[in-house]
Motif scaffolding. Structure first.
Motif, PDB file in Angstrom:
ATOM      1  N   SER A 104       5.225   1.904 -13.052  1.00 29.62           N
ATOM      2  CA  SER A 104       5.295   0.559 -12.441  1.00 29.62           C
ATOM      3  C   SER A 104       6.250   0.566 -11.260  1.00 29.62           C
ATOM      4  CB  SER A 104       5.793  -0.476 -13.463  1.00 29.62           C
ATOM      5  OG  SER A 104       4.927  -0.517 -14.555  1.00 29.62           O
ATOM      6  N   ALA A 105       7.332   1.338 -11.360  1.00 24.98           N
ATOM      7  CA  ALA A 105       8.306   1.401 -10.259  1.00 24.98           C
ATOM      8  C   ALA A 105       7.646   2.005  -9.012  1.00 24.98           C
ATOM      9  CB  ALA A 105       9.515   2.224 -10.682  1.00 24.98           C
ATOM     10  N   HIS A 107       4.419   1.729  -8.276  1.00 24.61           N
ATOM     11  CA  HIS A 107       3.520   0.686  -7.762  1.00 24.61           C
ATOM     12  C   HIS A 107       4.300  -0.273  -6.852  1.00 24.61           C
ATOM     13  CE1 HIS A 107       0.742   1.168 -11.553  1.00 24.61           C
ATOM     14  NE2 HIS A 107       0.706   2.205 -10.756  1.00 24.61           N
ATOM     15  N   LYS A 108       5.493  -0.661  -7.306  1.00 21.80           N
ATOM     16  CA  LYS A 108       6.295  -1.626  -6.521  1.00 21.80           C
ATOM     17  C   LYS A 108       6.690  -1.029  -5.170  1.00 21.80           C
ATOM     18  CE  LYS A 108       8.180  -4.344 -10.289  1.00 21.80           C
ATOM     19  NZ  LYS A 108       8.866  -3.902 -11.460  1.00 21.80           N
ATOM     20  N   LYS A 109       7.075   0.242  -5.181  1.00 20.61           N
ATOM     21  CA  LYS A 109       7.480   0.892  -3.919  1.00 20.61           C
ATOM     22  C   LYS A 109       6.294   0.972  -2.959  1.00 20.61           C
ATOM     23  CE  LYS A 109      11.303   3.750  -5.589  1.00 20.61           C
ATOM     24  NZ  LYS A 109      11.560   3.115  -6.872  1.00 20.61           N
ATOM     25  N   LYS A 111       3.594  -0.885  -2.863  1.00 17.39           N
ATOM     26  CA  LYS A 111       3.207  -2.212  -2.350  1.00 17.39           C
ATOM     27  C   LYS A 111       4.192  -2.683  -1.283  1.00 17.39           C
ATOM     28  CE  LYS A 111       1.796  -6.846  -3.491  1.00 17.39           C
ATOM     29  NZ  LYS A 111       1.683  -7.050  -2.069  1.00 17.39           N
ATOM     30  N   LYS A 112       5.490  -2.512  -1.558  1.00 19.75           N
ATOM     31  CA  LYS A 112       6.512  -2.978  -0.621  1.00 19.75           C
ATOM     32  C   LYS A 112       6.346  -2.306   0.751  1.00 19.75           C
ATOM     33  CE  LYS A 112      11.467  -2.895   0.207  1.00 19.75           C
ATOM     34  NZ  LYS A 112      12.771  -2.494  -0.277  1.00 19.75           N
ATOM     35  N   ASP A 115       3.057  -3.176   2.602  1.00 23.61           N
ATOM     36  CA  ASP A 115       3.144  -4.504   3.230  1.00 23.61           C
ATOM     37  C   ASP A 115       4.032  -4.470   4.479  1.00 23.61           C
ATOM     38  OD1 ASP A 115       1.506  -5.505   1.301  1.00 23.61           O
ATOM     39  OD2 ASP A 115       3.071  -6.464   0.110  1.00 23.61           O
ATOM     40  N   SER A 134      -2.122   4.227  -8.739  1.00 23.80           N
ATOM     41  CA  SER A 134      -1.088   3.967  -7.724  1.00 23.80           C
ATOM     42  C   SER A 134      -1.708   3.665  -6.371  1.00 23.80           C
ATOM     43  CB  SER A 134      -0.162   5.194  -7.603  1.00 23.80           C
ATOM     44  OG  SER A 134       0.583   5.352  -8.790  1.00 23.80           O
ATOM     45  N   TRP A 137      -2.486   0.151  -5.190  1.00 28.22           N
ATOM     46  CA  TRP A 137      -1.434  -0.776  -4.769  1.00 28.22           C
ATOM     47  C   TRP A 137      -1.259  -0.780  -3.253  1.00 28.22           C
ATOM     48  CZ3 TRP A 137       0.906  -4.240  -8.075  1.00 28.22           C
ATOM     49  CH2 TRP A 137       0.484  -4.132  -9.395  1.00 28.22           C
ATOM     50  N   THR A 190       9.808  10.329  -7.098  1.00 25.61           N
ATOM     51  CA  THR A 190       9.472   9.530  -8.271  1.00 25.61           C
ATOM     52  C   THR A 190       9.020  10.388  -9.462  1.00 25.61           C
ATOM     53  OG1 THR A 190       7.337   9.170  -7.162  1.00 25.61           O
ATOM     54  CG2 THR A 190       8.944   7.376  -7.053  1.00 25.61           C
TER      55      THR A 190
END
Ligand code: SF4
Length: 285
Positions: A104-105, A107-109, A111-112, A115, A134, A137, A190
């Motif tokens: 999940s960490a 995925h957040k990276k 997406k950030k 964007d 992944s 995302w 990661t």
């Protein structure tokens, strides 16, 4: 003649796999609904067969139309794309998300930085479910590479992440290549701590032994990496899926005194114990 068995200090089920397996079994206990895992929960047939015996079956994307609000779907530790998550939820089934927090960490990276306009590079196996999940995302726009050989026409702003079970040497290699080509490079190592610990223990153990057994499924990415690492240090490294795969010759060869054992993050304890029992029984240690 085997005189000593050395078990790698960190081996077997990792936190994320154990959490996903326990979640599935617990959900099944007090439930009258059908429990499905989205794809095989782990890359190990011994584990998935055991879950089937408990009534926990697999479901794949093309079968989602058979789900209803009476069903429960468990997302495995590898995670899924946001689109797949929406599709599963749209069936009305209850969803239990057992995506490993390390995944999940990532995925957040992704997406950030997607964007923010960065080109995403994922180092890993393009067909592995974690990498496929992944990639979702960043709208499936990531460049996926194993060793950096396919990195052409890169944007100047690049964000690099790596599959949780990848080898550090591949990460270093790609970061080096990209840093020489792009002006703005954001890197995240990661590779998860469970992988780092298992790879370090496997490396250390394989340097000390005459034969090294790597226990796990050949479908398992992290177990395969352990095998590759051990092969570099011990030319008698053997991949075994269960105790029945241990070759007899290792018990008859007078030059084999020390045997090492490691196991992938998807290998359950009972399989490791059966392997250790067989070695102990056959060698009368
Ligand atoms: S190998 Fe690492 S990322 Fe994958 S499930 Fe285990 S702890 Fe999580």
């Amino acid at each position: 003649m085997i005189k000593e068995v050395i078990m790698a200090e960190n081996a077997g089920f990792c936190f994320g796999v154990k959490r996903a397996v326990d979640t599935s079994i617990d959900s099944n206990k007090d439930s009258n609904t059908n429990i499905y895992t989205f794809g095989p929960l782990v890359h190990n047939k011994n584990v998935t067969n055991n879950l089937k015996e408990k009534g926990i079956n697999e479901i794949i994307l093309s079968e989602l139309n058979k789900l209803s609000s009476c069903d429960t779907v468990i997302i495995r530790s590898h995670g899924v794309t946001p689109k797949v998550m929406e599709l599963i939820k749209s069936t009305g089934a209850r969803v239990i998300d057992a995506t490993c927090p390390y995944v999940s960490a990532i995925h957040k990276k992704i997406k950030k930085y997607y964007d923010l306009g960065y080109q995403i590079i994922i180092i890993g196996d393009e067909n592995h479910p974690e990498v496929i999940g992944s990639n979702g995302w960043c709208d499936d726009s990531a460049i996926i590479t194993k060793d950096g050989c396919n990195l052409n026409n890169l944007s100047q702003k690049v964000c690099i992440v790596v599959q949780t079970t990848e080898k550090k040497e591949n990460f270093d290699k790609v970061v080096d290549i990209v840093s020489n080509k792009c002006s703005d490079v954001v890197t995240f190592n990661t590779i998860c701590s469970a992988t780092k610990e298992r790879q370090a223990s496997a490396e250390e153990t394989s340097k000390k032994v005459d034969v090294m057994l790597v226990v796990g499924s050949k479908d398992s990415s992290n177990t395969t990496k352990l095998y590759e690492i051990c092969c570099k240090n011990c030319n008698k490294t053997i991949f075994v899926e269960s105790s029945s795969d241990i070759p007899e010759w290792i018990f008859r060869n007078e030059y084999i005194n020390r045997i090492g054992v490691t196991a992938g993050a998807s290998t359950p304890d009972w399989i490791i114990e059966q392997v250790l029992d067989k070695i102990n029984n056959k060698s009368n240690i």
